[in-house]
Write a protein that holds these residues in place. Structure first.
Motif, PDB file in Angstrom:
ATOM      1  N   MET A   4      76.962  10.469  88.384  1.00 20.38           N
ATOM      2  CA  MET A   4      75.784  11.217  88.770  1.00 20.38           C
ATOM      3  C   MET A   4      74.944  11.879  87.358  1.00 20.38           C
ATOM      4  O   MET A   4      74.139  11.731  86.605  1.00 20.38           O
ATOM      5  CB  MET A   4      75.397  11.839  89.893  1.00 20.38           C
ATOM      6  N   GLY A   5      75.646  12.889  86.925  1.00 21.57           N
ATOM      7  CA  GLY A   5      75.919  13.618  85.786  1.00 21.57           C
ATOM      8  C   GLY A   5      75.396  12.652  84.106  1.00 21.57           C
ATOM      9  O   GLY A   5      74.823  12.913  83.983  1.00 21.57           O
ATOM     10  N   ALA A   6      76.304  12.257  84.266  1.00 28.64           N
ATOM     11  CA  ALA A   6      76.064  10.708  83.385  1.00 28.64           C
ATOM     12  C   ALA A   6      74.594  10.431  83.333  1.00 28.64           C
ATOM     13  O   ALA A   6      74.165   9.857  82.344  1.00 28.64           O
ATOM     14  CB  ALA A   6      77.242  10.073  82.659  1.00 28.64           C
ATOM     15  N   LEU A   7      74.555   9.849  84.054  1.00 34.25           N
ATOM     16  CA  LEU A   7      73.791   8.753  84.921  1.00 34.25           C
ATOM     17  C   LEU A   7      72.611   9.638  84.644  1.00 34.25           C
ATOM     18  O   LEU A   7      71.502   9.105  83.488  1.00 34.25           O
ATOM     19  CB  LEU A   7      73.665   8.134  86.112  1.00 34.25           C
ATOM     20  N   GLU A   8      72.607  10.547  84.646  1.00 35.41           N
ATOM     21  CA  GLU A   8      70.613  11.946  84.755  1.00 35.41           C
ATOM     22  C   GLU A   8      70.811  11.870  82.755  1.00 35.41           C
ATOM     23  O   GLU A   8      69.573  11.636  82.824  1.00 35.41           O
ATOM     24  CB  GLU A   8      71.360  12.826  84.789  1.00 35.41           C
ATOM     25  N   GLY A   9      71.795  11.483  81.915  1.00 38.98           N
ATOM     26  CA  GLY A   9      71.265  11.405  80.872  1.00 38.98           C
ATOM     27  C   GLY A   9      70.685  10.358  80.564  1.00 38.98           C
ATOM     28  O   GLY A   9      70.373   9.809  79.620  1.00 38.98           O
ATOM     29  N   VAL A  10      71.222   9.665  81.090  1.00 40.21           N
ATOM     30  CA  VAL A  10      70.589   7.493  80.671  1.00 40.21           C
ATOM     31  C   VAL A  10      69.100   7.603  80.909  1.00 40.21           C
ATOM     32  O   VAL A  10      68.760   7.524  80.316  1.00 40.21           O
ATOM     33  CB  VAL A  10      71.267   6.983  81.271  1.00 40.21           C
ATOM     34  N   VAL A  11      69.164   8.824  82.258  1.00 41.28           N
ATOM     35  CA  VAL A  11      67.858   8.317  82.516  1.00 41.28           C
ATOM     36  C   VAL A  11      66.805   9.512  81.273  1.00 41.28           C
ATOM     37  O   VAL A  11      65.856   9.226  81.335  1.00 41.28           O
ATOM     38  CB  VAL A  11      67.789   8.935  83.955  1.00 41.28           C
ATOM     39  N   MET A  12      67.474  10.614  80.879  1.00 41.50           N
ATOM     40  CA  MET A  12      66.494  11.211  80.380  1.00 41.50           C
ATOM     41  C   MET A  12      66.222  10.150  79.176  1.00 41.50           C
ATOM     42  O   MET A  12      65.336  10.247  78.004  1.00 41.50           O
ATOM     43  CB  MET A  12      67.273  12.706  79.902  1.00 41.50           C
TER      44      MET A  12
ATOM     45  N   LEU B 192      66.030   6.892  78.756  1.00 40.87           N
ATOM     46  CA  LEU B 192      65.480   5.200  79.097  1.00 40.87           C
ATOM     47  C   LEU B 192      62.752   6.680  79.374  1.00 40.87           C
ATOM     48  O   LEU B 192      62.442   6.477  78.268  1.00 40.87           O
ATOM     49  CB  LEU B 192      65.218   5.135  80.421  1.00 40.87           C
ATOM     50  N   ASN B 193      63.208   8.039  79.869  1.00 40.89           N
ATOM     51  CA  ASN B 193      62.567   8.446  80.174  1.00 40.89           C
ATOM     52  C   ASN B 193      61.707   8.740  77.791  1.00 40.89           C
ATOM     53  O   ASN B 193      60.821   8.662  77.175  1.00 40.89           O
ATOM     54  CB  ASN B 193      62.225   9.872  80.414  1.00 40.89           C
ATOM     55  N   ASP B 194      63.010   9.152  77.769  1.00 45.91           N
ATOM     56  CA  ASP B 194      62.943   9.616  75.951  1.00 45.91           C
ATOM     57  C   ASP B 194      62.576   8.238  75.037  1.00 45.91           C
ATOM     58  O   ASP B 194      61.562   8.369  74.358  1.00 45.91           O
ATOM     59  CB  ASP B 194      63.877  10.291  75.216  1.00 45.91           C
ATOM     60  N   CYS B 195      62.306   7.159  76.002  1.00 41.45           N
ATOM     61  CA  CYS B 195      62.244   5.820  74.991  1.00 41.45           C
ATOM     62  C   CYS B 195      60.371   5.414  75.056  1.00 41.45           C
ATOM     63  O   CYS B 195      59.430   4.886  74.406  1.00 41.45           O
ATOM     64  CB  CYS B 195      62.252   4.528  75.563  1.00 41.45           C
TER      65      CYS B 195
ATOM     66  N   ILE C 236      61.830   5.366  87.606  1.00 38.51           N
ATOM     67  CA  ILE C 236      63.278   5.666  87.448  1.00 38.51           C
ATOM     68  C   ILE C 236      64.159   6.243  88.938  1.00 38.51           C
ATOM     69  O   ILE C 236      63.139   7.472  89.204  1.00 38.51           O
ATOM     70  CB  ILE C 236      63.486   5.538  86.621  1.00 38.51           C
ATOM     71  N   VAL C 237      64.559   5.363  89.612  1.00 41.40           N
ATOM     72  CA  VAL C 237      65.753   6.189  90.671  1.00 41.40           C
ATOM     73  C   VAL C 237      66.654   6.151  90.493  1.00 41.40           C
ATOM     74  O   VAL C 237      67.275   5.428  89.433  1.00 41.40           O
ATOM     75  CB  VAL C 237      64.742   5.151  91.870  1.00 41.40           C
ATOM     76  N   ALA C 238      67.092   7.767  90.483  1.00 44.37           N
ATOM     77  CA  ALA C 238      68.774   7.254  89.809  1.00 44.37           C
ATOM     78  C   ALA C 238      69.232   8.259  91.633  1.00 44.37           C
ATOM     79  O   ALA C 238      69.059   9.357  91.657  1.00 44.37           O
ATOM     80  CB  ALA C 238      69.467   8.444  88.577  1.00 44.37           C
ATOM     81  N   THR C 239      70.156   7.180  91.892  1.00 37.58           N
ATOM     82  CA  THR C 239      70.898   7.422  92.999  1.00 37.58           C
ATOM     83  C   THR C 239      72.188   7.085  93.117  1.00 37.58           C
ATOM     84  O   THR C 239      72.547   5.954  92.252  1.00 37.58           O
ATOM     85  CB  THR C 239      70.133   7.162  94.502  1.00 37.58           C
ATOM     86  N   ASP C 240      73.304   7.492  94.000  1.00 38.50           N
ATOM     87  CA  ASP C 240      74.653   7.552  94.696  1.00 38.50           C
ATOM     88  C   ASP C 240      74.416   6.922  95.726  1.00 38.50           C
ATOM     89  O   ASP C 240      75.973   6.837  96.409  1.00 38.50           O
ATOM     90  CB  ASP C 240      75.446   8.463  94.244  1.00 38.50           C
TER      91      ASP C 240
END
Ligand code: NAX
Length: 325
Positions: A47-55, A57-60, A68-72
């Motif tokens: 989930m930590g790495a996924l948070e980085g991917v979300v960051m 995606l937002n930065d694009c 964007i939803v990030a969940t386990d």
């Protein structure tokens, strides 16, 4: 602008998703006028790495991304999903037997099939990428009794694209000059890339290449391409896999313009293949649906190879049925 659609991607922090999510977000999959809400699923340790991917995606600042939803939790990830790309899977670890791998994935894909059944849009289109993709798609489908079995497909488009690329290179033409390519069967080394119906700029492909190249180069190179990428890159295909997933979903959603694409779909017995196994057929996509190309003549050379890859899928199904009881 259309209303946003929900696209679920599992394995959101993995290497395929690192390309796939951005391609979808930029409109490559569903078109430049289709906003998307991305729903990314991971397991708790990632989930930590996924948070980085979300960051990122937002930065694009993608104009088409409306959320964007990030969940386990698969029940959250698949909630109202219109498209579900099941990429995350358990990789084969050191000393892991084939049976262990099938079992680990059977567990993952039965949970995800149930979650899709209970929470996804009733029209959800599901593409399984995570290996063993065909049998994982079968497991997910079997756990989603309220959805149509046709809604569950497995990715063979990478194999199809690899076949296009090899034939284009050999004949000195472009991949877009090629029609009627087929890859039959399983996404594994038993798959059968078939040139008997293919044309290159309108000419029969098998009239342009010799039989020895077809049998001894083309077929094994396409079958073994995944291993060759791992050897060269030190990691498995990622950007090309993501690109193929985008192609598969785009064809299914927006149509293939009469062209043939290879898709792993629930066999309806076409070409004598056991009903229910997820077997790759040539398909034409139209109006958000696909049809298996019927009536092709199959010679003895092709039949033997189609049977071998079917046999492997029958064995995978039997192994999984045993495991799931
Ligand atoms: P990675 O290992 O980089 O990423 C997989 C991600 O999935 C990891 O972040 C992991 O934490 C996550 N994951 C594992 N179990 C999960 C679960 N239950 N729910 C949600 N997430 C979960 O692998 P990657 O290179 O991205 O490949 C993903 C899958 O695609 C593999 O199974 C791979 O074998 C398969 N491939 C399939 C291809 C095809 O043509 N069908 C080609 C490419 C690829 O080899």
């Amino acid at each position: 602008m259309k209303a946003p659609v929900r696209v679920a991607i599992t394995g959101g922090a993995g290497q395929i998703a690192y390309s796939l999510a951005f391609r979808i977000a930029s409109g490559d999959m569903l078109g430049p006028d289709q906003p998307v809400i991305l729903q990314l699923l991971e397991i708790p340790p990632a989930m930590g790495a996924l948070e980085g991917v979300v960051m990122e995606l937002n930065d694009c600042a993608f104009p088409l991304v409306h959320g964007i939803v990030a969940t386990d939790d698969p029940n959250v990830a698949f909630k109202d999903a219109d498209y579900a790309l099941l990429v995350g899977a358990r990789p084969r670890g050191p000393g892991m037997e084939r049976k262990d791998l099938l079992q680990a994935n059977a567990q993952i894909f039965s949970v995800q099939g149930k979650a899709l059944n209970d929470h996804a849009s009733r029209d959800v289109k599901v593409l399984v990428v995570g290996n063993p993709a065909n049998t994982n798609a079968l497991i997910a489908r079997e756990n989603a009794p309220d959805l149509n079995p046709r809604q569950f497909t497995a990715m063979m488009r990478l194999d199809h694209n690899r076949a296009l690329s090899q034939l284009a290179e050999k004949t000195g033409k472009h991949t877009t000059d090629i029609d009627k390519m087929i890859v039959w069967g399983n996404h594994s080394a038993t798959q059968y890339p078939d040139l008997h119906h293919a044309t290159v700029a309108g000419e029969a492909a098998l009239g342009l290449v010799d039989q020895a190249w077809y049998e001894n180069d083309f077929i094994p190179v396409v079958q073994q391409r995944g291993a060759a990428i791992i050897k060269a890159r030190g990691a498995s295909s990622a950007a090309s896999a993501a690109s193929a997933a985008v192609d598969h979903m785009r064809s299914w959603a927006l149509g293939s313009n009469g062209g043939w694409v290879s898709m792993g779909v629930a066999s309806d017995g076409s070409y004598g293949v056991a009903e229910g196994i997820v077997y790759s057929y040539p398909c034409v996509c139209e109006n958000g649906d696909y049809t298996v190309v019927q009536g092709l003549e199959i010679n003895a050379f092709s039949q033997a190879r189609m049977d071998a890859t079917e046999q492997e899928l029958r064995e995978e199904r039997a192994a999984v049925e045993e495991l799931l009881g």
